[in-house]
Design an enzyme around this catalytic site. Structure first.
Site: not given
Ligand code: NAI
Length: 401
Positions: A153, A173, A230-231, A256, A261, A284, A286
């Site tokens: 996403h 990915d 920011a993951s 981030d 934390e 944090h 993001g």
């Molecule tokens: P998502 O689930 O939509 O996308 C994650 C993608 O990573 C998927 O396409 C998946 O196939 C891929 N993936 C999984 N393992 C992998 C690997 N070993 N190598 C390569 N690709 C891999 O998740 P979304 O919503 O995009 O969120 C991503 C990250 O952002 C999450 O860790 C989430 O916790 C974090 N996040 C951080 C926020 C912040 O405030 N900094 C706010 C919202 C989310």
């Protein structure tokens, strides 16, 4: 039917209350996170609970409040709720996993520009009275290569925004993803790291992504490239990142999320990245925007509406997901039961005994429970639901309309 009563705690965005009242529910608000004792005393008066990240919904609370119809986490995480017990007692738990996607993507774009122009350091120096007017080391992002690790996403939103600013986008990915715009998929992480001027991480926290970026991967990155995370904090080995910055192999980074934390704004934040040049550290934030809070309020309120009014569990994190259109001229019975052989036969036996004509029946199961949605003519619905509810393996039965 009496209006269902919903308790929203922890200052959930007011739009949630507005939406739920518009839908005919009764809503009460509490501004703080209630303790276990308070939940035990208060919840018997409510049908549905809405929380954010601080309210712990324990097994004790759930066992004492099996009447609860649903729980909504107006946030991303759901580990504050005992999800297994909630499922065992037939309570679906909803959250809002993607309401802050755009907020994170925008922060990443801002950070790319900030790192390219050393905005963090120049801003700090200007505040301290230092005038550092120089073009040296400052670059446009246009024409540079952005490597996105995790094209879900957030990663795919970053992809679109970055391309519109003239960056060339590559991504990696583990799942095959459709490239958006002119982005290209890389066959390995190493391939992406070698050609990117910016690397941004958007993977989930899993055993596979723990320490995904360590000294080995950092060494593969181009000299002077920038890293953005920011993951989740566990994805990058911070000590290795510090070395790559100190040796000037990396041009900078924006972080981030951290392996450790502070639990609240009152606690001090400590990181080995503090004080290094061209390093942007954010607490944090993001996904922390007004728009994201609003979107979360709307998203969970909508999940409540769909579950309470038509039995849709799509988006529930601990329940089989079922989303069926409303069938005009029928009533709908929802039944949660233990997923054991013969339960459906017992239910269908009661239906044929009542002479009811089933207009639609849909069953979704997981290893522990079955979630059954049945549409039938209304004269049979209430009495049948009562009989189905009395079956020893029924966990919960409800007529929604
Ligand atoms: P998502 O689930 O939509 O996308 C994650 C993608 O990573 C998927 O396409 C998946 O196939 C891929 N993936 C999984 N393992 C992998 C690997 N070993 N190598 C390569 N690709 C891999 O998740 P979304 O919503 O995009 O969120 C991503 C990250 O952002 C999450 O860790 C989430 O916790 C974090 N996040 C951080 C926020 C912040 O405030 N900094 C706010 C919202 C989310």
């Amino acid at each position: 039917m009496d209006a269902l009563k919903i308790l929203l705690v922890e200052n959930i965005h007011p739009v949630a209350k507005e939406r739920l009242i518009e839908e005919g529910f009764q809503v009460d608000l509490i501004s703080y996170a209630p303790s276990e004792e308070e939940l035990l005393a208060t919840l018997p008066r409510y049908d549905v609970l809405g929380i954010r990240s601080k309210t712990e919904v324990t097994a004790k609370v759930l066992h004492a409040n099996k009447h609860l119809v649903g729980i909504g986490c107006f946030c991303i995480g759901t580990n504050q709720v005992d999800l297994v017990t909630a499922k065992d007692v037939g309570i679906p738990v909803f959250n809002a996993p993607h309401s802050n996607t755009r907020s994170v993507a925008e922060l990443v774009i801002a950070e790319m520009v900030s790192l390219s122009r050393q905005l963090g350091d120049r801003n700090t120096k200007a505040h301290m009275g230092e005038w550092v007017k120089s073009a040296e080391g400052s670059r446009e992002v246009r024409g540079k290569t952005l490597g996105i690790v995790g094209y879900g996403h957030i990663g795919s939103q970053v992809s679109i925004l970055a391309e519109s600013m003239g960056l060339k986008v590559v991504f990696y990915d583990t799942v095959k993803k459709l490239p958006l715009g002119n982005a290209s998929a890389m066959s390995s992480l190493a391939e992406l790291l070698k050609i990117s001027d910016f690397v941004t991480l958007h993977v989930p926290e899993t055993p596979e992504t723990k320490d995904m970026i360590s000294s080995k991967e950092l060494a593969l990155m181009k000299k002077g490239a920038n890293l953005i995370n920011a993951s989740r904090g566990t994805v990058v080995v911070i000590e290795d990142l510090v070395q790559a910055l100190k040796s000037k192999h990396l041009g900078g980074c924006a972080i981030d999320v951290f392996p450790w934390e502070p639990a609240s704004n009152k606690e001090k934040f400590v990181s080995p990245l503090q004080g290094l040049s061209n390093v942007i550290l954010t607490p944090h934030i993001g996904g922390s925007t007004e728009e994201a809070q609003y979107a979360i309020g709307m998203e969970v309120a909508e999940s409540f509406r769909r579950y309470l009014k038509i039995g849709s569990t799509s988006g529930a994190v601990n329940f089989p997901n079922v989303d069926l259109p409303v069938k005009q001229g029928t009533s709908r019975i929802l039944n949660v039961h233990k997923n054991e052989p013969g339960v459906l036969g017992e239910i269908n036996g009661l239906i044929s005994k009542a002479g009811a004509n089933i207009e639609g029946q849909f069953l979704s199961t997981d290893e522990k429970i079955g979630y059954l949605v049945m549409d039938l003519h209304s004269q049979h619905a209430q009495s049948l639901a009562t009989d189905i509810g009395k079956l020893s393996r029924s966990i919960r039965t409800r007529v929604v309309y």
